[in-house]
Design an enzyme around this catalytic site. Structure first.
Site, PDB file in Angstrom:
ATOM      1  N   ASP A  71       0.915  -1.386  -0.186  1.00 52.37           N
ATOM      2  CA  ASP A  71       0.026   0.031   0.027  1.00 52.37           C
ATOM      3  C   ASP A  71       0.981   1.250   0.012  1.00 52.37           C
ATOM      4  O   ASP A  71       1.945   1.279   0.702  1.00 52.37           O
ATOM      5  CB  ASP A  71      -0.864  -0.131   1.136  1.00 52.37           C
ATOM      6  CG  ASP A  71      -2.287  -0.407   0.844  1.00 52.37           C
ATOM      7  OD1 ASP A  71      -3.119   0.196  -0.032  1.00 52.37           O
ATOM      8  OD2 ASP A  71      -2.671  -1.578   1.565  1.00 52.37           O
ATOM      9  N   TYR A 149       1.083   9.093  -9.606  1.00 55.34           N
ATOM     10  CA  TYR A 149       1.488  10.489  -9.523  1.00 55.34           C
ATOM     11  C   TYR A 149       2.750  10.495 -10.050  1.00 55.34           C
ATOM     12  O   TYR A 149       3.518  11.458  -9.983  1.00 55.34           O
ATOM     13  CB  TYR A 149       1.675  10.647  -7.905  1.00 55.34           C
ATOM     14  CG  TYR A 149       0.084  10.352  -7.382  1.00 55.34           C
ATOM     15  CD1 TYR A 149      -0.460  11.640  -7.309  1.00 55.34           C
ATOM     16  CD2 TYR A 149      -0.200   9.530  -6.649  1.00 55.34           C
ATOM     17  CE1 TYR A 149      -1.925  11.779  -6.772  1.00 55.34           C
ATOM     18  CE2 TYR A 149      -1.672   9.526  -6.118  1.00 55.34           C
ATOM     19  CZ  TYR A 149      -2.191  10.752  -6.175  1.00 55.34           C
ATOM     20  OH  TYR A 149      -3.671  10.742  -5.672  1.00 55.34           O
TER      21      TYR A 149
HETATM   22  P1  ITT Z   1      -3.550  -2.239  -4.969  1.00 55.57           P
HETATM   23  O1  ITT Z   1      -4.585  -2.985  -5.589  1.00 55.57           O
HETATM   24  O2  ITT Z   1      -2.192  -2.819  -4.791  1.00 55.57           O
HETATM   25  O3  ITT Z   1      -3.927  -1.697  -3.861  1.00 55.57           O
HETATM   26  P2  ITT Z   1      -3.588   0.481  -5.924  1.00 55.57           P
HETATM   27  O4  ITT Z   1      -3.287   1.311  -7.362  1.00 55.57           O
HETATM   28  O5  ITT Z   1      -5.126   0.867  -5.407  1.00 55.57           O
HETATM   29  O6  ITT Z   1      -3.204  -1.291  -5.982  1.00 55.57           O
HETATM   30  P3  ITT Z   1      -2.461   1.908  -3.737  1.00 55.57           P
HETATM   31  O7  ITT Z   1      -3.740   2.083  -2.797  1.00 55.57           O
HETATM   32  O8  ITT Z   1      -1.348   1.549  -2.904  1.00 55.57           O
HETATM   33  O9  ITT Z   1      -2.756   1.069  -4.814  1.00 55.57           O
HETATM   34  O10 ITT Z   1      -2.029   3.195  -4.134  1.00 55.57           O
HETATM   35  C1  ITT Z   1      -2.297   4.614  -3.940  1.00 55.57           C
HETATM   36  C2  ITT Z   1      -2.178   5.723  -5.264  1.00 55.57           C
HETATM   37  O11 ITT Z   1      -0.922   5.945  -5.360  1.00 55.57           O
HETATM   38  C3  ITT Z   1      -2.687   5.080  -6.574  1.00 55.57           C
HETATM   39  O12 ITT Z   1      -3.496   5.991  -7.140  1.00 55.57           O
HETATM   40  C4  ITT Z   1      -1.444   4.663  -7.317  1.00 55.57           C
HETATM   41  O13 ITT Z   1      -1.739   4.675  -8.670  1.00 55.57           O
HETATM   42  C5  ITT Z   1      -0.496   5.765  -6.537  1.00 55.57           C
HETATM   43  N1  ITT Z   1       0.818   5.046  -6.665  1.00 55.57           N
HETATM   44  C6  ITT Z   1       1.225   4.040  -5.919  1.00 55.57           C
HETATM   45  N2  ITT Z   1       2.593   3.677  -6.270  1.00 55.57           N
HETATM   46  C7  ITT Z   1       3.032   4.813  -7.011  1.00 55.57           C
HETATM   47  C8  ITT Z   1       4.162   5.003  -7.784  1.00 55.57           C
HETATM   48  O14 ITT Z   1       5.113   4.402  -7.367  1.00 55.57           O
HETATM   49  N3  ITT Z   1       4.338   6.303  -8.473  1.00 55.57           N
HETATM   50  C9  ITT Z   1       3.249   6.776  -8.424  1.00 55.57           C
HETATM   51  N4  ITT Z   1       1.967   6.738  -7.938  1.00 55.57           N
HETATM   52  C10 ITT Z   1       1.665   5.378  -7.438  1.00 55.57           C
END
Ligand code: ITT
Length: 194
Positions: A71, A149
């Protein structure tokens, strides 16, 4: 590292970009990542660690095997840490542009990207590993690589590019995920008795 054979580790995520990055980060480690396409439960909590730990425990129980989840939270200083653990919801609603708008004319653009990996085996307590990168929110979107992001996050100690301007190989040298994944897998290889 004790074991040189390939260990299969299951990663539960709905985000294929994460799978690709994790595989790239671990290319020189004796592990094989297998994808479990499982939507995590909606957990309301104010910290990313708690969300990751509870998700991992829930999914491990569901699929009846050891798994990990990851996460992420984006904490913007001038916005008192917003969107923090709500980064996914905010991305889907106001998006990168909305964040840039909120920071319009704001000179303090400091931000932290945090990655929390939580690993859990059925009927065991989950454990988490954290990776953090400090940086800033750029003035405008830059770059077409990556996801989420990436085009608006510029890591400090980097070459002055946003993650969106970096290839995946370059991004993982600086990223929050690069750090958390390596911590987790080093622990896994040291502690596993397989
Ligand atoms: P899961 O199914 O693994 O939860 P998710 O895309 O919903 O996938 P998160 O809730 O952990 O993942 O991500 C929170 C937000 O941050 C989500 O909009 C992602 O696109 C963004 N995010 C996560 N890792 C990132 C990265 O390395 N670079 C840019 N944006 C990122």
């Amino acid at each position: 590292m004790k074991n040189r054979k390939n260990h299969v580790i299951y990663f539960a995520t709905s985000n294929l970009n994460k799978i690709e990055e994790v595989k790239k980060i671990l290319k020189d480690y004796p592990v094989k990542i297998k994808h479990i396409d499982k939507k995590k439960p909606e957990i309301q909590a104010n910290d990313v660690e708690e969300i990751a730990l509870r998700s991992a425990a829930w999914i491990a129980q569901e699929v009846e095997r050891p798994i990990f989840v990851e996460d992420d939270g984006l904490f913007i200083k001038a916005l008192n840490g917003f969107p923090g653990p709500y980064a996914a919801y905010i991305f889907e609603t106001i998006g990168k542009r909305g964040i840039l708008k909120l920071l319009d004319e704001q000179m303090n653009r400091k931000a932290i990207f945090k990655s929390v990996i939580a690993f859990c085996a059925p009927k065991k307590d989950p454990i988490c590993f954290i990776g953090v990168v400090s940086g800033q929110i750029s003035m405008e979107e830059r770059g077409a690589y990556g996801f989420g992001y990436d085009p608006i996050f510029e890591p400090e100690n980097g070459p002055g590019k946003t993650f969106g301007e970096m290839t995946m190989c370059e991004k993982i040298r600086y990223s929050h995920r690069g750090k958390s994944v390596k911590k987790f897998v080093s622990w896994y290889l040291e502690s596993t008795t397989e």
